[in-house]
Design a protein around this motif. Sequence first.
Motif, PDB file in Angstrom:
ATOM      1  N   MET A  81       0.855  -1.184   0.000  1.00 11.36           N
ATOM      2  CA  MET A  81       0.000   0.000   0.000  1.00 11.36           C
ATOM      3  C   MET A  81       0.890   1.232   0.000  1.00 11.36           C
ATOM      4  N   THR A  82       0.436   2.279  -0.658  1.00  6.07           N
ATOM      5  CA  THR A  82       1.199   3.518  -0.667  1.00  6.07           C
ATOM      6  C   THR A  82       0.837   4.362   0.548  1.00  6.07           C
ATOM      7  N   ARG A  83       1.635   5.364   0.812  1.00  7.76           N
ATOM      8  CA  ARG A  83       1.337   6.276   1.921  1.00  7.76           C
ATOM      9  C   ARG A  83       0.024   7.002   1.684  1.00  7.76           C
ATOM     10  N   ALA A  84      -0.319   7.247   0.456  1.00 10.92           N
ATOM     11  CA  ALA A  84      -1.562   7.948   0.136  1.00 10.92           C
ATOM     12  C   ALA A  84      -2.789   7.061   0.318  1.00 10.92           C
ATOM     13  N   GLU A  85      -2.655   5.767   0.083  1.00 11.22           N
ATOM     14  CA  GLU A  85      -3.796   4.859   0.177  1.00 11.22           C
ATOM     15  C   GLU A  85      -4.234   4.616   1.618  1.00 11.22           C
ATOM     16  N   VAL A  86      -3.292   4.562   2.527  1.00  9.87           N
ATOM     17  CA  VAL A  86      -3.608   4.256   3.928  1.00  9.87           C
ATOM     18  C   VAL A  86      -4.558   5.279   4.543  1.00  9.87           C
ATOM     19  N   PRO A  87      -4.263   6.596   4.495  1.00 12.02           N
ATOM     20  CA  PRO A  87      -5.189   7.541   5.121  1.00 12.02           C
ATOM     21  C   PRO A  87      -6.562   7.604   4.437  1.00 12.02           C
TER      22      PRO A  87
END
Length: 51
Positions: A32-38
Amino acid sequence: MSNWAQNSIAECMQAGIVSGRNGALLAPKAYMTRAEVPVIIQRLLQKSDLI
């Protein structure tokens, strides 16, 4: 994707918590990317009426 996870993923997609990459493509073994998590956390909290 493992058989045991299919129902849970389908429920998450129907609830709008997970949408997959490029709209409908799921990549269960990808990182998962940092953008997908939030985004997923925000959707989960909104669906739970916590925000």
